[in-house]
Design a protein around this motif. Structure first.
Motif, PDB file in Angstrom:
ATOM      1  N   ALA A 195       9.421  54.846  85.859  1.00 28.20           N
ATOM      2  CA  ALA A 195       8.844  54.642  87.674  1.00 28.20           C
ATOM      3  C   ALA A 195       9.522  52.924  87.380  1.00 28.20           C
ATOM      4  CB  ALA A 195       7.346  54.719  88.063  1.00 28.20           C
ATOM      5  N   SER A 196      10.043  52.281  85.994  1.00 25.14           N
ATOM      6  CA  SER A 196      10.610  51.088  86.463  1.00 25.14           C
ATOM      7  C   SER A 196      11.973  51.314  87.025  1.00 25.14           C
ATOM      8  CB  SER A 196      10.757  50.778  85.425  1.00 25.14           C
ATOM      9  OG  SER A 196       8.867  51.068  84.801  1.00 25.14           O
ATOM     10  N   ILE A 197      12.671  52.447  87.073  1.00 26.61           N
ATOM     11  CA  ILE A 197      13.859  53.164  88.271  1.00 26.61           C
ATOM     12  C   ILE A 197      13.936  52.859  89.167  1.00 26.61           C
ATOM     13  CG2 ILE A 197      16.326  54.998  87.979  1.00 26.61           C
ATOM     14  CD1 ILE A 197      15.216  55.442  84.956  1.00 26.61           C
ATOM     15  N   LYS A 198      15.645  52.000  89.754  1.00 25.66           N
ATOM     16  CA  LYS A 198      15.596  52.113  90.850  1.00 25.66           C
ATOM     17  C   LYS A 198      17.032  51.183  91.206  1.00 25.66           C
ATOM     18  CE  LYS A 198      14.011  49.328  95.331  1.00 25.66           C
ATOM     19  NZ  LYS A 198      12.674  48.119  95.797  1.00 25.66           N
ATOM     20  N   ASP A 199      17.425  52.689  91.940  1.00 21.34           N
ATOM     21  CA  ASP A 199      18.593  52.111  92.443  1.00 21.34           C
ATOM     22  C   ASP A 199      19.684  52.322  91.700  1.00 21.34           C
ATOM     23  OD1 ASP A 199      18.289  52.153  95.259  1.00 21.34           O
ATOM     24  OD2 ASP A 199      18.335  49.698  95.586  1.00 21.34           O
ATOM     25  N   LYS A 201      19.531  51.463  88.300  1.00 24.21           N
ATOM     26  CA  LYS A 201      18.456  50.206  87.353  1.00 24.21           C
ATOM     27  C   LYS A 201      17.478  50.013  86.884  1.00 24.21           C
ATOM     28  CE  LYS A 201      22.201  47.607  88.027  1.00 24.21           C
ATOM     29  NZ  LYS A 201      23.154  46.802  87.226  1.00 24.21           N
TER      30      LYS A 201
END
Length: 763
Positions: A195-199, A201
């Motif tokens: 859940a800490s992955i976005k775009d 990163k």
């Protein structure tokens, strides 16, 4: 384009299609007998006659990838090669419109016919450029689901606070953080970070303490790999873990030759030649992440073969997770090795046997044990599925010739009962220069080429194929070289090696120490680097001391029996076994080595002692056997039993005493005076004859006396002239050899070198 995440119905359909055209996907070695290609039996003269006047068989084969299209030009080319003494050609249908042009097929088939009219030997090259598998892009056309794939690994280390990780390309498999205690990552305390992955990163605030953060994705393997950085054509590559990929490669390539030239390709060709296939799981140029091999069916195969889910293994393949992690590494790389061996090399072998030709060719980056794991899983196991095991020799400076690779692949041939081996030999390193490399090209001499071939043939190579420029060599020099190689090749082919020493190929020990890197193997552990070094140095110490040996894998040890101080594998018998930094083997292999020791054999452990089996890391039973053979001392030690068995332990820093220890245990098969000598020897037993090949591995002439462990009078065979002369005795034979020269001695019987019981005086 079909990519991961779509339905894999095309792959299933392709599997069925491949099966309908008769391509075997069997996991076990081919049940079909190894073929003897008809071209190899054409010259049935006694070996002495072929030595005096060598035919085409055994001479150098010129590699020609693009025959002329015009009949007159083909005739002129083949006439010229014949006049220069070449034995034949390694060839393929033209790279121009590869596999697709009818005029080029017509020209190729005509050229093959012209070569065979002259009695030439032919090998069939299976690719457009290299690495083999892409078929010039034809294999993957409309089948992108067969492209090589990998698991990309991005990682970070944290002592608490903000952590930022760039997510590698492909589909995310797992993102997690693992607390590290006493150097061991705690798998059962992992923190899921998906859940800490976005775009693209990953951003995470790590609690206080030591943490290892890992992100795993899987995607296509091309950027930074050998496929992209090949000096030939640059094509996306097939996945060697998938049987369907190789089946399609065979169907569009090998089967096309059979469709056009007849099912029994052995009437025209000795062998197929596959060139540097690999898993592509090594980056030749630095990437921001490391890589492991992967395929859509890998998880299912792993679970079927190992009995538990592959998903639990990924973290352990990249970091220290304790004993369970060592088991994961062992099981993962064992599975990878099995699949590559079966799905690529096994299919080529089976197809070749069905069509009357040997499966030949060489693997990528034979030079380093540390490279073998990511490219193949189990290099030795893959090479066992070649009916004509082969190597690559890119240099023609004899000092640089990789004799140990020749011995490695010829050892595979010995263990499998193969009689044909091959080296793709050239002066590439002396001529190729990268863009900014201003060094002038080096022109190699006739003597250097002869020395290059000698060094390989003395270490078991029977066929030389050539990319040589042959710059500044006239036809007379080429004829001399071809006759020399033809005589030597005919003299050493057949029978079996006679060597008292076996050096273990420690792939299982490397599995436990291997972790992936962002460029080549630069991030390898110190323990992996050490094993690579100790393995290489063990061979070098023996070669420098003039001791011949056989490389053996765990399979060979497990198949062997012990008695009268020897470890026996078919016709081969070893009285000394060397373990180079080998701490891990299957338990049956350890038990067989202990039985060998109890039967009077000698076992020498370099750097480390036995510790692990295939299931226990460490293994109490293996520790018992280690103590029985080597004792419990950490310093250099010789440990003996009442049967004459001897266990010697040389810890780190003492490995250079290996040759000295062997001299204290075993007399020599060939004696060339005291101290080091440029003379190296190979001993083969062929049709009841003891054949000794001596080479001068030096730029200076050598003169001295040589004593063989043989009895009675014999013969001296001179490869420069083809003349055979009597040799009155095997003792104190006077020998003169020119720089990079060679000579054969043949005797009716040989004696076993005496076993010694001297104390080596370890320091």
């Amino acid at each position: 384009m079909i990519r991961i995440g779509t339905k894999w119905t095309i792959a299933v359909a392709l599997t069925l299609a491949c099966l309908t055209v008769g391509i075997a996907l069997a996991a076990e070695p081919a049940d079909l007998p190894m073929p003897t290609p008809a071209v190899l039996t054409a010259d049935a003269r006694p070996v002495a006659e072929k030595f005096a006047s060598p035919g085409h068989d055994g001479r150098i084969l010129k590699i020609i990838h693009n025959f002329p299209d015009e009949p007159e030009a083909q005739v002129a080319l083949l006439d010229k090669l014949s006049a220069q003494g070449f034995g034949g050609v390694v060839a393929n249908v033209s790279f121009t419109e590869y596999l697709l042009s009818e005029p080029r097929w017509t020209a190729f088939i005509r050229a093959v016919g012209e070569a065979r009219k002259r009695g030439m030997m032919l090998w069939l090259y299976d690719e457009c450029g290299y690495p083999s598998g892409s078929a010039g892009g034809v294999t993957l056309k409309d089948h992108p689901e067969l492209e090589a794939r990998g698991v990309y690994v991005a990682d970070a280390v944290s002592s608490g606070g903000a952590v930022a990780v760039d997510v590698p390309p492909g589909d995310v498999m797992r993102a997690a953080a693992y607390p590290v205690k006493d150097g061991i990552a705690q798998l059962d305390q992992a923190v899921d970070l998906a859940a800490s992955i976005k775009d693209g990163k990953l951003s995470w605030e790590a609690p206080a303490g030591e943490w290892r953060v890992l992100v795993f994705t899987q995607g296509v393997l091309y950027k930074g790999t050998h496929a992209e950085w090949s000096l030939a054509y640059k094509f996306p590559y097939i996945n060697l873990l998938q049987p369907e990929a190789t089946a399609r490669f065979i169907d569009v390539t090998h089967a096309e030759y059979a469709r056009r030239m007849g099912d029994n390709l052995g009437t025209n060709f000795v062998a197929t030649f596959t060139d540097e296939p690999s898993l592509m799981s090594v980056f030749l140029r630095e990437q921001p992440y490391s890589v492991l091999p992967w395929s859509p069916g890998l998880a299912d195969e792993f679970a079927k073969r190992r009995g538990y889910p592959l998903d639990t293994c990924w973290p352990s393949l990249t970091m220290n997770t304790g004993p369970q992690g060592l088991k994961a590494r062992y099981d993962f790389w064992q599975t990878v090795g099995e699949l590559v061996s079966e799905n690529f090399f096994g299919q080529l072998q089976t197809w070749g046997r069905q069509h009357g030709v040997l499966s030949g060719g060489h693997l990528l980056c034979e030079e380093k044990l540390l490279w073998h794991v990511p490219f193949y899983g189990d290099f030795f196991k893959c090479a066992r599925r070649l009916d004509a095991p082969s190597i690559d020799c890119l240099t023609s400076l004899p000092e640089e010739v990789p004799w140990y690779i020749a011995r490695l692949l010829s050892s595979v041939a010995e263990l499998e009962g193969r009689t044909v081996t091959m080296s793709e030999t050239s002066d590439h390193s002396q001529h190729y220069r990268a863009k900014d490399d201003t060094r002038p090209a080096k022109v190699v001499t006739e003597a250097e080429i002869r020395g290059t071939c000698n060094k390989q043939m003395a270490n078991g190579i029977t066929t030389i194929t050539s990319y040589y420029s042959f710059q500044d060599l006239d036809d007379a020099a080429l004829t001399r070289l071809n006759e020399w190689v033809g005589r030597c090749s005919n003299a050493i082919r057949g029978g079996h090696q006679v060597a008292d020493i076996a050096v273990v190929y420690p792939t299982e020990s490397m599995w436990l120490r291997f972790t992936p890197s962002r460029e080549w193997v630069k991030q390898a552990s110190p323990e992996a680097d050490r094993l690579d070094r100790v393995f290489r140095e063990a061979g070098n110490y023996l070669y420098k001391a003039g001791r011949d040996f056989t490389f053996v894998d765990s399979q060979a040890i497990m198949e062997s029996t012990s008695g009268e101080g020897a470890l026996r594998h078919g016709e081969l018998a070893w009285r000394v076994v060397v373990l180079p930094d080998t701490d891990t083997l299957p338990l049956k292999a350890w038990e067989n080595l202990a039985a060998f020791y109890r039967a009077g054999g000698a076992v020498i452990a370099l750097t480390s002692k036995p510790a692990n089996s295939e299931t226990e890391f460490p293994s109490p039973r293996v520790a018992e056997l280690a103590n029985e053979i080597f004792g419990d001392a950490a310093e250099p030690q010789t440990h003996r039993n009442d049967a004459g068995g001897c266990g010697v332990f040389l810890p780190e820093g003492k490995e250079d005493q290996l040759a000295k220890v062997i001299d204290s245990l075993l007399d020599r098969d060939v004696k060339c005076g005291a101290g080091e000598s440029p003379i190296h020897s190979a001993h083969r037993r062929i049709d009841g004859r003891e054949v000794y090949f001596l080479i001068n591995d030096s730029r200076e002439a050598w003169e001295g006396s040589v004593t063989f462990a043989a009895t009675g009078a014999g013969e001296q065979w001179d490869p420069a002239t083809g003349k055979i002369a009597p040799c009155p005795s095997a003792t104190d034979v006077p020998v003169k050899l020119e720089p990079f020269g060679g000579i054969f001695y043949i005797f009716a019987t040989a004696q076993m070198p005496a076993r010694r019981s001297e104390e080596p005086g370890l320091q």
